[in-house]
Every structure is written in C-alpha cells, then in structure tokens.
Design an enzyme around this catalytic site. Sequence first.
Site, short mmCIF file in Angstrom:
data_model
loop_
_atom_site.label_atom_id
_atom_site.label_comp_id
_atom_site.label_asym_id
_atom_site.label_seq_id
_atom_site.Cartn_x
_atom_site.Cartn_y
_atom_site.Cartn_z
N THR A 145 0.85 -1.19 0.00
CA THR A 145 0.00 0.00 0.00
C THR A 145 0.88 1.24 0.00
O THR A 145 1.93 1.27 0.64
CB THR A 145 -0.94 0.01 1.21
OG1 THR A 145 -0.17 0.03 2.42
CG2 THR A 145 -1.83 -1.22 1.22
N SER A 205 -1.73 7.78 -0.80
CA SER A 205 -2.46 8.50 -1.85
C SER A 205 -2.12 7.99 -3.25
O SER A 205 -2.83 8.30 -4.21
CB SER A 205 -2.17 10.00 -1.77
OG SER A 205 -0.79 10.24 -1.96
N ASP A 233 -6.50 -0.48 8.03
CA ASP A 233 -7.26 -1.63 8.55
C ASP A 233 -8.49 -1.89 7.70
O ASP A 233 -8.86 -3.05 7.47
CB ASP A 233 -7.66 -1.37 10.00
CG ASP A 233 -6.46 -1.31 10.93
OD1 ASP A 233 -5.45 -1.99 10.64
OD2 ASP A 233 -6.52 -0.58 11.93
N SER A 282 -13.52 5.34 4.20
CA SER A 282 -13.36 5.36 5.66
C SER A 282 -12.69 6.63 6.15
O SER A 282 -12.86 7.01 7.31
CB SER A 282 -12.54 4.14 6.11
OG SER A 282 -11.16 4.31 5.87
N LYS A 324 -14.88 10.02 7.40
CA LYS A 324 -15.57 10.13 8.69
C LYS A 324 -14.56 9.98 9.81
O LYS A 324 -13.46 9.47 9.61
CB LYS A 324 -16.66 9.05 8.82
CG LYS A 324 -17.77 9.17 7.80
CD LYS A 324 -18.77 8.04 7.96
CE LYS A 324 -19.85 8.07 6.89
NZ LYS A 324 -20.77 6.91 7.00
#
Length: 301
Positions: free
Chosen positions: A210, A213, A243, A273, A276
């Site tokens: 990962t 951005s 996660d 995710s 929020k």
Amino acid sequence: MKLAVVGSINMDMTVTAERIPLKGETLLGDSIHYIPGGKGANQAVAMARLGAEVEMFGCVGDDSNGEKLLENLRKEGVGTRHIKVLKEVPTGIALITVGENDNTIIVVPGANGQVDQIYADSIKEELKAFDMVVLQQEIPLETVHDLICFCAENGIKVILNPAPAAKVPLDIIEKVTYLTPNEHEAVLIFGEGETTEELLKKYPEKLVITQGSRGVSVCRKNGEVLTVPARPAIVADTTGAGDTLNGAFSVQIAKGEPIAEALRYANTAASLSTEKFGAQGGMPTAEEVERELKRNEEKIG
C-alpha cells in the site's frame, strides 16, 4: 465464508488538534474521544460491515474498557466467544493525535501482550473451522509466527498485515498467502536494496504494498505490476484506513474475487473510511462501497 481475526483489541484515546505537535512542544487540543480500536478489532469490524462472518480472537482486561470493547464488537456483528477476559491486566490502549489530515499513534499493549503461546495453543483447533485467518503485529510476534506455521500446515489461507512495522522472517513470508505492508514496512522487512517493483515481482500475487495516496500495488502471475490508484477523498481522519483496506481485501479474496478486483474494492472502502471520524466509525458498509464503485464506473463510462 468464515473469517478469523487473531489480533489486538484496544480503546483508542483520540485527540484532535490543529496539527501534530513537534518534539517538546505543547499544543491545545480541540477535542478528545474514546473510540473502539486495535488493528485486529478494526479489521474484524471492517469485514463484518462488509457482510462477512467474522470471529475475533484475542484478550481484553477485566475493566470498563474491556466491557465496552466486547459490547461494541457484538454490536458490529463480530463473534467474541473466543476473546479471553484477563483479571488484573488492563485492556490495551492507543494514544492517537489527529491533525492536518494525518495522525501519530502510541500503543500500550496491556492485555494484547497476553495473546501468547498458551492462548495460541488453546485456539488452534477452533481455527481449523475457518476459511481464512487474518493477523497483524500488535500481539506478540512469536504468536503471529506460530499461528502462521500452524495455518500453513493445515491448509488455511493466511493474510498477514505486518503492522506495526517489524521484521518478518523469510520462511514466514513463504508460508503466508498474502503479505500486505505499506512502503515503510516493506523497507524494514526486505531492506532498501530493491525497488518496490522488484520486490513485487519476487512475490507475485502474494506481496501487496500500500502506498497511501498513490494507491496499492501487486504483481500479477504474468509478471505485470498492477497499481490500483487511490480514490480521491475529502479526508476527515486517516486512522483505520489501512485496517479498512486489509479487512475489505480479506473479504473479497475469501469470496474468490480476482486480486485486481479485490484491491479496487478495498481501495474504495479505505478511501470512504477517511471521510468520517474514528477508525471504526468511518468504516463503510458493503452497500456504500458498491454504490461508490458503480458511481465511478458510470463516470468512466
């Protein structure tokens, strides 16, 4: 599709501020929140919200935080009957500072440190009933490595999210089905001698890196390196985005989706995710992810 998560269960004490303080600096915070967290519990909740049947394995203390965390997992639809409640051991806590769309985290393991060899041995027969086991590194590494070896011996698929960053022995890497580090974790595991592309090509459809951005990358079986770009987001809080990605990826892989589609789905879930507040609070449902994927397809079309 039955998924087991063996990992940490924390109470997150999250402070928001204008920015993350420098070394030795004192800042005034805007707010403080106590939010259910822990990498293991976060990934279990992400999976449950996306429709998976999930059982959580780990330890909490016999205290108010432990009670609240168990109640929260049950409310989210995560199985808790294998979570051990320990007397005279505090529940794990994560101290999180959020500012400028980023965060810093300090974890005090507490009961998570008691997810030891004795506990691992007590759950091994139970794990045979699951299609996939998902692990992180907020519990003792000896436990993580032992359970990976057990799963490999018993033909159980394993996803290891090597976070927080720590060395992973090469024989353990060979035994996991998927390894999902971020860029910094990949450097710690493999060193700086090889580029991201070279590393991915050494472990086709096993190593998933990962890159925030810039999205997430994997090498296909044919040697092609695939990078799935990140979905643009109006970021409120990045806590738990990794996660969410791991949880969503696990669900899609367990369902038998091709790795490219699984990563596209997971990337979208992780991006949603961040819009929020809170690690678990921002995790999307399957309906929300599907709606966003369809919206993106319509834009491309």
